[in-house]
Design a protein around this motif. Structure first.
Motif, PDB file in Angstrom:
ATOM      1  N   LYS A 190      41.624  24.338  40.130  1.00  0.00           N
ATOM      2  CA  LYS A 190      42.287  23.621  39.040  1.00  0.00           C
ATOM      3  C   LYS A 190      41.343  23.358  37.855  1.00  0.00           C
ATOM      4  CE  LYS A 190      41.856  19.106  41.259  1.00  0.00           C
ATOM      5  NZ  LYS A 190      42.459  18.400  42.376  1.00  0.00           N
ATOM      6  N   GLU A 191      40.031  23.442  38.098  1.00  0.00           N
ATOM      7  CA  GLU A 191      39.084  23.250  37.006  1.00  0.00           C
ATOM      8  C   GLU A 191      38.954  24.481  36.110  1.00  0.00           C
ATOM      9  OE1 GLU A 191      35.438  22.173  38.894  1.00  0.00           O
ATOM     10  OE2 GLU A 191      36.297  20.322  39.708  1.00  0.00           O
ATOM     11  N   ILE A 192      39.316  25.631  36.644  1.00  0.00           N
ATOM     12  CA  ILE A 192      39.089  26.870  35.881  1.00  0.00           C
ATOM     13  C   ILE A 192      40.373  27.600  35.550  1.00  0.00           C
ATOM     14  CG2 ILE A 192      36.771  27.320  36.720  1.00  0.00           C
ATOM     15  CD1 ILE A 192      38.102  29.123  38.824  1.00  0.00           C
ATOM     16  N   GLU A 193      41.462  27.114  36.096  1.00  0.00           N
ATOM     17  CA  GLU A 193      42.741  27.800  35.981  1.00  0.00           C
ATOM     18  C   GLU A 193      43.077  28.157  34.534  1.00  0.00           C
ATOM     19  OE1 GLU A 193      47.263  27.069  37.632  1.00  0.00           O
ATOM     20  OE2 GLU A 193      45.828  25.423  37.605  1.00  0.00           O
ATOM     21  N   HIS A 194      42.772  27.249  33.644  1.00  0.00           N
ATOM     22  CA  HIS A 194      43.178  27.485  32.257  1.00  0.00           C
ATOM     23  C   HIS A 194      42.038  27.970  31.366  1.00  0.00           C
ATOM     24  CE1 HIS A 194      47.140  25.926  33.064  1.00  0.00           C
ATOM     25  NE2 HIS A 194      46.559  24.997  33.785  1.00  0.00           N
ATOM     26  N   THR A 195      40.941  28.364  31.954  1.00  0.00           N
ATOM     27  CA  THR A 195      39.820  28.872  31.156  1.00  0.00           C
ATOM     28  C   THR A 195      39.942  30.379  30.994  1.00  0.00           C
ATOM     29  OG1 THR A 195      38.426  29.307  33.059  1.00  0.00           O
ATOM     30  CG2 THR A 195      38.302  27.096  32.119  1.00  0.00           C
ATOM     31  N   ASN A 196      39.070  30.942  30.160  1.00  0.00           N
ATOM     32  CA  ASN A 196      39.179  32.376  29.918  1.00  0.00           C
ATOM     33  C   ASN A 196      38.309  33.238  30.832  1.00  0.00           C
ATOM     34  OD1 ASN A 196      36.819  31.604  28.878  1.00  0.00           O
ATOM     35  ND2 ASN A 196      37.293  32.089  26.737  1.00  0.00           N
ATOM     36  N   VAL A 197      37.698  32.608  31.839  1.00  0.00           N
ATOM     37  CA  VAL A 197      36.874  33.412  32.747  1.00  0.00           C
ATOM     38  C   VAL A 197      37.687  33.998  33.901  1.00  0.00           C
ATOM     39  CG1 VAL A 197      34.669  32.271  32.342  1.00  0.00           C
ATOM     40  CG2 VAL A 197      36.225  31.395  34.091  1.00  0.00           C
ATOM     41  N   LEU A 198      38.976  33.672  33.884  1.00  0.00           N
ATOM     42  CA  LEU A 198      39.806  34.013  35.037  1.00  0.00           C
ATOM     43  C   LEU A 198      39.769  35.496  35.414  1.00  0.00           C
ATOM     44  CD1 LEU A 198      41.250  32.022  36.721  1.00  0.00           C
ATOM     45  CD2 LEU A 198      43.368  32.559  35.546  1.00  0.00           C
ATOM     46  N   SER A 199      39.828  36.365  34.395  1.00  0.00           N
ATOM     47  CA  SER A 199      39.890  37.786  34.743  1.00  0.00           C
ATOM     48  C   SER A 199      38.533  38.279  35.245  1.00  0.00           C
ATOM     49  CB  SER A 199      40.373  38.615  33.550  1.00  0.00           C
ATOM     50  OG  SER A 199      39.438  38.531  32.515  1.00  0.00           O
ATOM     51  N   ARG A 200      37.453  37.684  34.744  1.00  0.00           N
ATOM     52  CA  ARG A 200      36.110  38.000  35.262  1.00  0.00           C
ATOM     53  C   ARG A 200      36.015  37.610  36.726  1.00  0.00           C
ATOM     54  NH1 ARG A 200      34.255  41.498  31.871  1.00  0.00           N
ATOM     55  NH2 ARG A 200      34.312  40.756  29.717  1.00  0.00           N
ATOM     56  N   LEU A 201      36.523  36.441  36.954  1.00  0.00           N
ATOM     57  CA  LEU A 201      36.512  35.865  38.292  1.00  0.00           C
ATOM     58  C   LEU A 201      37.251  36.782  39.258  1.00  0.00           C
ATOM     59  CD1 LEU A 201      35.402  33.009  38.909  1.00  0.00           C
ATOM     60  CD2 LEU A 201      37.743  32.252  39.043  1.00  0.00           C
ATOM     61  N   GLN A 202      38.381  37.234  38.767  1.00  0.00           N
ATOM     62  CA  GLN A 202      39.211  38.100  39.584  1.00  0.00           C
ATOM     63  C   GLN A 202      38.453  39.376  39.973  1.00  0.00           C
ATOM     64  OE1 GLN A 202      42.747  39.377  37.558  1.00  0.00           O
ATOM     65  NE2 GLN A 202      43.994  38.911  39.352  1.00  0.00           N
ATOM     66  N   LYS A 203      37.697  39.920  39.007  1.00  0.00           N
ATOM     67  CA  LYS A 203      36.937  41.133  39.306  1.00  0.00           C
ATOM     68  C   LYS A 203      35.866  40.857  40.354  1.00  0.00           C
ATOM     69  CE  LYS A 203      37.863  43.905  35.325  1.00  0.00           C
ATOM     70  NZ  LYS A 203      38.193  42.950  34.220  1.00  0.00           N
ATOM     71  N   ASP A 204      35.216  39.701  40.240  1.00  0.00           N
ATOM     72  CA  ASP A 204      34.182  39.378  41.216  1.00  0.00           C
ATOM     73  C   ASP A 204      34.774  39.132  42.599  1.00  0.00           C
ATOM     74  OD1 ASP A 204      32.057  39.757  39.568  1.00  0.00           O
ATOM     75  OD2 ASP A 204      31.909  37.661  38.912  1.00  0.00           O
ATOM     76  N   ILE A 205      36.016  38.680  42.609  1.00  0.00           N
ATOM     77  CA  ILE A 205      36.686  38.518  43.901  1.00  0.00           C
ATOM     78  C   ILE A 205      36.981  39.888  44.499  1.00  0.00           C
ATOM     79  CG2 ILE A 205      38.812  37.754  45.026  1.00  0.00           C
ATOM     80  CD1 ILE A 205      38.798  35.402  42.974  1.00  0.00           C
ATOM     81  N   GLN A 206      37.481  40.785  43.618  1.00  0.00           N
ATOM     82  CA  GLN A 206      37.752  42.144  44.088  1.00  0.00           C
ATOM     83  C   GLN A 206      36.490  42.825  44.605  1.00  0.00           C
ATOM     84  OE1 GLN A 206      39.718  43.794  40.700  1.00  0.00           O
ATOM     85  NE2 GLN A 206      41.660  42.855  41.284  1.00  0.00           N
ATOM     86  N   ASN A 207      35.351  42.531  43.964  1.00  0.00           N
ATOM     87  CA  ASN A 207      34.093  43.121  44.397  1.00  0.00           C
ATOM     88  C   ASN A 207      33.589  42.516  45.705  1.00  0.00           C
ATOM     89  OD1 ASN A 207      33.928  44.787  42.199  1.00  0.00           O
ATOM     90  ND2 ASN A 207      32.786  43.308  40.962  1.00  0.00           N
ATOM     91  N   GLY A 208      34.210  41.439  46.108  1.00  0.00           N
ATOM     92  CA  GLY A 208      33.796  40.817  47.358  1.00  0.00           C
ATOM     93  C   GLY A 208      32.664  39.818  47.192  1.00  0.00           C
ATOM     94  N   TYR A 209      32.372  39.399  45.942  1.00  0.00           N
ATOM     95  CA  TYR A 209      31.309  38.407  45.743  1.00  0.00           C
ATOM     96  C   TYR A 209      31.836  36.995  45.932  1.00  0.00           C
ATOM     97  CZ  TYR A 209      29.302  42.410  43.240  1.00  0.00           C
ATOM     98  OH  TYR A 209      28.861  43.639  42.887  1.00  0.00           O
TER      99      TYR A 209
END
Ligand code: ADP
Ligand code: ZN
Ligand code: ZN
Length: 804
Positions: A142-161
């Motif tokens: 909920k702290e990051i939901e509305h920030t613009n790092v979301l798509s970066r975050l998503q990529k790092d999740i996909q990478n398994g980090y």
């Protein structure tokens, strides 16, 4: 502008369609089909599943999505389609289908967190994400939901980090382990070590240890290895030389157990042939359904395991379904022993959190194989290579609440999608499956020989009518009693089965075994004590209770039914020295009780295990040399067209239990109808003759697999309402369906009243009906208002297994 079609969490007819929402620009790149979102709906905020993303909508003004609940889709393309298939075939709402595919933890209230998978990945994160995680191993969604790092975050999740973790608001959901790690950069480490006072030996040892453990160590382990105390840890933290943090670990219910690694056995010719056929289909990426028909102990499980090996070798995944009650530690051990940590296990004994952990292992592709009960069929694999359903005849594969799916149908749907085989295994296949195999729809693979040469145990059928005639009024025949005494003397064990006490009772002549049946439906009539009448729960036929047997004129005709408790009492009276363990709903309702009682028996803490059919499976005790079935008739006369099939399956199953080991086994079946083909043929282990006889009976009376059945049950607090609605539905159906369809009822359900509601039902038998689903949907539409107000309940079961 991009638009999402969302199935919202309101299970009703009006809302059973996608609603369109605007995707806010900040989420355009992030949102994917199969994710969950929060959307405004009327005055509320609801959860929903994104089923489509498009650029055009018929609706003029769209409301925006309010929150994204997932970072990666929780349902893939295939599962979304499967949901549609379920809504069509089981007449459920789409939302119910989707929810059934996910672990319960994801339905509960939860908070979401993004967590660093492992310290080593910290440096690999995108710089903006690294910033977010400075000094932290987790951040709240909920702290990051509305920030613009979301798509970066998503990529790092996909990478398994990074990973997404749901904190369910349930006690003990997450299991955290304390870790410590060195907090100093490399170049300052030696300096720090020297700065410690000379007498702080333990602190020095601990710090040195952490220098070499780049990813930190679990606190417990670090203390053990360095010999340092908690005080030393505290001191180093205060000096900012080390830091302490927590990491969530999986709760592994099998953590404490070690599984000896097993190797594939060299197969018998029969096994090899079966395996070859399955493997061929795996290699060719061809969808076939195999029916592996083999007696208990013929080595089916070994065939499954070697077929799975082939699937895994090809980089694919497999699902193995076993009935809940067979999912014993022994069963799990066989798969874990062969496939080790590649296996996830899903069963109802797990807590919500544990189930969620297992699901995540699958979702993240950390495991390749799932062994589980019915709902494991929805395991979110994306590269399925095979689905196995063991004991495919088991009724527990049918879910008895919405969505009322049968796991076999879901398995075939998924396997067709993935172009891979389904293997159905059983010693007593369901009539439906065997009939399909005979027709060539399924491929029949047969294992005739048992692996151990003991052969099948001897079965004695005891005629309880004879017992009565010679003056024995006890529920134990002389044969069974003598054999029990004998086992007690020898220090061997016995298992006694009592079929579940009928929820309804039938009337039987104790002199000749005659049971009064419906002249139209060929099912036993149910005794209604208050009215003193016998009723058919399929068609409504009724007659007064007879006081003399219509067959032999005896007066010993009466209703029938005994509980386990009563048997236990009599047993302790007759054999006071025997130690008895009783297993029924009363003694096994507590979590883990089932397993505890079984292992007590396995350890020889009792001589006799007494129970309902819940003990028929997964029982494999070397010292059991006697199995007794007290009343084979109670199941035979349930008001259910499958009563004969169920009896045959149970008796065969039970007979397979005795003498699986060195000691030869014996079976005693007590019955008032020893000449009945279900009993006689089960005693001879003759499935195929049983199949032929039973198919004739099904054909004659128009039951599956020759006809389809659909059961409609109506319940209401007022009896007159329940009756009136059921009558209207029956009349409507008679008007809509073809002349070929038969509509039975309305009649009271076998359980006529439940939770203060009266229950009425009608049953449809049909072969081909062009608009069947549409007609049933119209029925639901017509009553949806009453249903929504909670007064009326209407259930439609398009493949009923529970005839209650
Ligand atoms: P099912 O699943 O048909 O009941 P199992 O796979 O449990 O049969 O096999 C029964 C027993 O026979 C098991 O103890 C198993 O280890 C053993 N077994 C199975 N296949 C072989 C084989 N090819 N060689 C030796 N033993 C085998
Ligand atoms: Zn009689
Ligand atoms: Zn009838």
């Amino acid at each position: 502008m991009k638009i999402a079609s969302v199935i919202v969490d309101v299970p009703s007819r009006q809302t059973d369609r996608p609603f369109d929402y605007e995707i806010p620009a900040k989420w355009e790149e992030v949102l994917q089909v199969g994710m969950r979102v929060a959307v405004p709906f009327g005055t509320r905020q609801l959860q929903g599943f994104v089923v489509d993303i498009k650029t055009h909508s018929e609706v003029k003004t769209l409301k925006p999505i309010e929150a994204i609940l997932d970072v990666a889709p929780v349902l893939n393309e295939e599962l979304l389609r499967l949901g549609q298939y379920l809504t069509e075939t089981t007449l459920c709402f789409a939302i119910s289908a989707y929810q059934a595919m996910l672990p319960a933890a994801m339905k509960a209230k939860y908070e979401k967190e993004i967590r660093l998978m492992d310290e080593t990945y910290r440096k690999q994160l995108h710089p903006s994400v690294q910033q977010l995680f400075a000094n932290k191993t987790a951040v709240l969604w909920k702290e990051i939901e509305h920030t613009n790092v979301l798509s970066r975050l998503q990529k790092d999740i996909q990478n398994g980090y990074l990973e997404v973790v749901y904190h369910v608001k349930e006690k003990g959901t997450k299991k955290m382990v304390k870790y410590i790690a060195c907090a100093l950069p490399k170049e300052r480490q030696n300096e720090a070590l020297e700065s410690l006072p000379a007498n702080a030996v333990k602190q020095k040892q601990l710090l040195a240890l952490l220098f070499s453990a780049e990813n930190g160590l679990p606190l417990k382990e670090a203390l053990e290895q360095s010999g340092a105390s908690h005080a030393a840890v505290k001191a180093l933290i205060e000096k900012r030389m080390i830091r302490e943090y927590e990491i969530e670990t999986y709760r592994d219910p099998y953590e404490q157990r070690r599984f000896a690694k097993t190797a594939p056995l060299s197969l018998s010719d029969e096994q090899q042939q079966a395996l070859n056929a399955i493997v061929e289909s795996v290699r060719a990426n061809e969808h076939h359904v195999f029916l592996l028909y083999g007696v208990t102990g013929s080595g089916k499980t070994e065939v499954y395991m070697q077929a799975i090996e082939e699937v895994l070798k090809r980089g694919k995944e497999a699902i193995v379904l076993v009935p809940e009650i067979s999912l014993t530690p022994q069963m799990v051990e066989r798969f874990k022993g062969r496939f080790g940590s590649q296996v996830a296990v899903l069963h109802s004994g797990l807590s919500i959190g544990e189930k969620y952990d297992e699901w995540r292992k699958i979702h993240r592709k950390e495991v390749k194989l799932v062994v589980g009960a019915r709902s494991a069929i929805f395991a979110p694999f994306e590269n399925l290579g095979m689905i196995i359903i063991d004991e495919e005849h088991e009724a527990s594969y049918k879910q008895e609440e919405t969505p009322r799916y049968h796991a076999r149908d879901v398995a075939i749907y998924r396997a067709r999608f993935h172009q891979c085989p389904v293997v159905l295994g059983s010693a007593t296949p369901s009539l439906e499956s065997f009939a399909r195999a005979k027709k060539g729809v399924y491929r029949l693979l047969t294992l005739k020989k048992r692996m151990n040469e003991n052969g099948l145990p001897a079965v004695n059928i005891v005629d309880m009518r004879e017992e009565l005639r010679s003056g024995n009024r006890s529920m134990f025949s002389r044969t069974l009693f003598e054999k029990l005494q004998d086992r007690l003397h020898k220090g061997e064990q016995a298992v006694l089965f009592l079929n579940r006490r009928g929820y309804s009772t039938f009337v039987m002549c104790r002199d000749c075994g005659y049971v009064i049946r419906c002249p139209h439906c060929d099912i036993s009539l149910t005794y209604h004590r208050v009215q003193q009448r016998l009723k058919c729960h399929y068609c409504g036929y009724e007659e007064p209770v007879a006081h003399r047997c219509p067959s032999c004129e005896s007066e010993h005709i009466r209703f029938f039914g005994t509980g386990t408790q009563k048997v236990e009492e009599e047993l302790t009276k007759l054999l006071p020295q025997a130690r008895v363990i009783r297993m029924d709903v009363d003694t096994t309702s507590r979590k883990g009780a089932h397993e505890r009682l079984l292992s007590a028996f396995g350890e020889g803490k009792a001589d006799i295990l007494l129970g309902t059919q819940m003990i028929a499976k997964g029982l494999d005790f070397p010292k059991v040399t006697l199995v007794g079935v007290l009343t084979a008739d109670t199941m035979l006369h349930l008001p259910d067209f499958r009563a004969c099939e169920k009896t045959f399956q149970l008796l065969t199953q039970v007979s397979g239990r005795a003498g699986r080991h060195e000691l030869p086994g014996e079976v005693v079946i007590q019955t008032y109808t020893p000449e009945h083909y279900s009993i006689e043929l089960a005693a001879r282990h003759d499935y195929e003759t049983f199949y032929q006889k039973e198919m004739l009976a099904r054909k004659r009376h128009g039951y599956p697999p020759f006809y389809y059945l659909t059961l409609i049950t109506v319940s209401h607090q007022e009896l007159t309402k329940a009756v009136a609605v059921t009558e209207k539905i029956a009349a409507y159906l008679r008007g809509q369906l073809s002349k070929e369809a038969v509509i039975l009822g309305p009649v009271a359900s076998p359980i006529a009243r439940l939770h203060d509601r009266y229950r009425y039902q009608c049953m449809i038998k049909y072969k081909r009906e062009a608009n069947f689903t549409e007609v049933l949907k119209t029925v639901i539409d017509r009553y949806q208002q009453d249903i929504a107000q909670g007064e009326l309940q209407l259930t439609i079961d398009t493949n009923p297994y529970m005839m209650m």
